[in-house]
Scaffold this motif. Structure first.
Motif, PDB file in Angstrom:
ATOM      1  N   ARG A 198       0.829  -1.206   0.000  1.00  0.00           N
ATOM      2  CA  ARG A 198       0.000   0.000   0.000  1.00  0.00           C
ATOM      3  C   ARG A 198       0.864   1.258   0.000  1.00  0.00           C
ATOM      4  NH1 ARG A 198      -4.277  -1.756   4.772  1.00  0.00           N
ATOM      5  NH2 ARG A 198      -5.127  -3.607   3.717  1.00  0.00           N
ATOM      6  N   PRO A 199       0.490   2.269  -0.786  1.00  0.00           N
ATOM      7  CA  PRO A 199       1.283   3.505  -0.859  1.00  0.00           C
ATOM      8  C   PRO A 199       1.482   4.182   0.491  1.00  0.00           C
ATOM      9  CG  PRO A 199      -0.305   3.419  -2.644  1.00  0.00           C
ATOM     10  CD  PRO A 199      -0.636   2.274  -1.741  1.00  0.00           C
ATOM     11  N   ALA A 200       0.474   4.113   1.354  1.00  0.00           N
ATOM     12  CA  ALA A 200       0.565   4.805   2.646  1.00  0.00           C
ATOM     13  C   ALA A 200       1.398   4.038   3.672  1.00  0.00           C
ATOM     14  CB  ALA A 200      -0.829   5.055   3.206  1.00  0.00           C
ATOM     15  N   ILE A 201       1.777   2.798   3.367  1.00  0.00           N
ATOM     16  CA  ILE A 201       2.562   2.003   4.316  1.00  0.00           C
ATOM     17  C   ILE A 201       4.008   1.888   3.851  1.00  0.00           C
ATOM     18  CG2 ILE A 201       2.797  -0.244   5.451  1.00  0.00           C
ATOM     19  CD1 ILE A 201      -0.218  -0.484   5.419  1.00  0.00           C
ATOM     20  N   ALA A 202       4.278   1.129   2.783  1.00  0.00           N
ATOM     21  CA  ALA A 202       5.665   1.003   2.322  1.00  0.00           C
ATOM     22  C   ALA A 202       5.794   1.115   0.814  1.00  0.00           C
ATOM     23  CB  ALA A 202       6.264  -0.327   2.785  1.00  0.00           C
ATOM     24  N   LYS A 203       4.676   1.207   0.099  1.00  0.00           N
ATOM     25  CA  LYS A 203       4.680   1.369  -1.360  1.00  0.00           C
ATOM     26  C   LYS A 203       5.524   0.283  -2.032  1.00  0.00           C
ATOM     27  CE  LYS A 203       4.804   5.095  -4.772  1.00  0.00           C
ATOM     28  NZ  LYS A 203       5.247   6.497  -5.034  1.00  0.00           N
ATOM     29  N   GLY A 204       5.398  -0.933  -1.503  1.00  0.00           N
ATOM     30  CA  GLY A 204       6.131  -2.047  -2.079  1.00  0.00           C
ATOM     31  C   GLY A 204       7.507  -2.273  -1.500  1.00  0.00           C
ATOM     32  N   GLY A 205       7.929  -1.424  -0.583  1.00  0.00           N
ATOM     33  CA  GLY A 205       9.224  -1.606   0.051  1.00  0.00           C
ATOM     34  C   GLY A 205       9.229  -2.829   0.948  1.00  0.00           C
ATOM     35  N   VAL A 206      10.405  -3.427   1.111  1.00  0.00           N
ATOM     36  CA  VAL A 206      10.512  -4.622   1.955  1.00  0.00           C
ATOM     37  C   VAL A 206      11.469  -4.408   3.117  1.00  0.00           C
ATOM     38  CG1 VAL A 206       9.943  -6.169   0.057  1.00  0.00           C
ATOM     39  CG2 VAL A 206      12.337  -5.618   0.513  1.00  0.00           C
ATOM     40  N   ALA A 207      12.001  -3.207   3.239  1.00  0.00           N
ATOM     41  CA  ALA A 207      12.917  -2.911   4.345  1.00  0.00           C
ATOM     42  C   ALA A 207      12.522  -1.577   4.969  1.00  0.00           C
ATOM     43  CB  ALA A 207      14.366  -2.858   3.857  1.00  0.00           C
ATOM     44  N   ILE A 208      12.403  -1.574   6.303  1.00  0.00           N
ATOM     45  CA  ILE A 208      12.094  -0.337   7.018  1.00  0.00           C
ATOM     46  C   ILE A 208      13.106  -0.167   8.146  1.00  0.00           C
ATOM     47  CG2 ILE A 208       9.630  -0.435   6.477  1.00  0.00           C
ATOM     48  CD1 ILE A 208       9.152  -1.466   9.331  1.00  0.00           C
ATOM     49  N   GLY A 209      13.280   1.051   8.587  1.00  0.00           N
ATOM     50  CA  GLY A 209      14.239   1.290   9.660  1.00  0.00           C
ATOM     51  C   GLY A 209      13.923   2.562  10.416  1.00  0.00           C
ATOM     52  N   THR A 210      14.491   2.656  11.609  1.00  0.00           N
ATOM     53  CA  THR A 210      14.329   3.837  12.450  1.00  0.00           C
ATOM     54  C   THR A 210      15.659   4.151  13.111  1.00  0.00           C
ATOM     55  OG1 THR A 210      12.013   3.318  12.929  1.00  0.00           O
ATOM     56  CG2 THR A 210      13.113   4.853  14.409  1.00  0.00           C
TER      57      THR A 210
END
Length: 278
Positions: A198-210
């Motif tokens: 979903r565009p509002a979450i990760a838009k197809g991304g598979v890696a997140i970080g903080t």
């Protein structure tokens, strides 16, 4: 109705779950940060490489080879007054499919007056149908400083793997001078693959970080934004309540890791652990 074989299978599963705990504190002696009493149990270990001029570095090792459903790991670290402590992991942590209960990971970090604590683990990789609940509690003295990062990868894209279903719960609480200044809980469950698309979450991304930087202000934000043209993924940063936070999202782990290293190098004078540079 549960049969005897079902109960036996559940008991066997529970008996074979990995558990590990590490608890220690550091203090200053003769102007140098030194480790105090260390408690280790189960499959979790911490090792201290060659000593540094004034600070101390620790590397966590999970001898279980990864995290599976029902496993539990607890980390409790206290950085005493005026100490300098940097912590990382020997490798990326892998969280495997969980047919039953979710894995539990609890991290408690405390830094006393004038201490600097850097919590810089390598990536956490979630395989399809992995389930993990993580809790990070941070307690800082008013004038202590913190550099913290966490990267989560939903499937190894380079290996053609995807995380389609599972559960990821991440609860963070930050206190400064005894006051709660940041609280957040992220929950992704069910059809995680569809949600990440979903565009509002990760838009197809598979890696997140903080990345969390304490203290942090607009000067820190501007210093990091100067490197924005070099970022391979999406990076957003802001400052409030006396700290700065950067959020990352990328199409693969390598791109996000490079962005994270660029931000951390600009956010603090603390050198990245050698294991990050391999």
């Amino acid at each position: 109705m549960r049969t005897d074989s079902t109960r036996a299978s559940s008991a066997t599963f529970a008996a074979n779950r990995a558990q590990g705990a590490v608890r220690f504190g550091v203090h200053v002696r003769d102007g140098v940060t030194r480790r105090g009493d260390l408690h280790e149990s189960g499959s979790l270990r911490v090792r201290f490489p060659s000593p540094e001029a004034e600070g101390l570095s620790g590397v966590f090792v999970n001898t279980a080879g990864g995290i599976a459903g029902g496993d539990r790991f607890d980390i409790d670290i206290a950085a005493g007054e005026g100490t300098r402590l940097t912590l990382t992991t020997a490798a990326a942590e892998k969280v495997y499919r969980a047919p039953g209960a979710a894995a539990q990971l609890s991290i408690a970090l405390k830094a006393e007056r004038g201490a600097h604590l850097a919590w810089l683990p390598q990536e956490t990789i979630l395989f399809d149908r992995a389930r993990i609940i993580r809790r990070i509690d941070i307690d800082l003295a008013e004038d202590a400083s913190l550099l913290l990062c966490e990267i989560v990868v939903f499937g190894r894209a380079a290996m053609g793997e995807k995380m389609l279903h599972g559960e990821f719960v991440d609860r963070w609480r930050l206190r400064r001078g005894g006051k709660l200044v940041f609280a957040e809980t992220i929950r992704l469950d069910g059809d995680i693959g569809a949600k990440l698309a979903r565009p509002a979450i990760a838009k197809g991304g598979v890696a997140i970080g903080t990345a969390l930087i304490v203290p942090g202000n607009e000067a820190v934000v501007e210093r990091i934004r100067e490197a924005s043209e070099t970022f391979g993924g999406e990076v957003g940063i802001s400052a409030w309540n006396g700290f700065a936070m950067a959020r990352f999202c990328a199409q693969d782990a390598a791109r996000l890791r490079a962005d994270m290293m660029a931000v951390l190098s600009r956010a603090s004078g603390v050198a990245l652990p050698r294991l990050w540079l391999n």
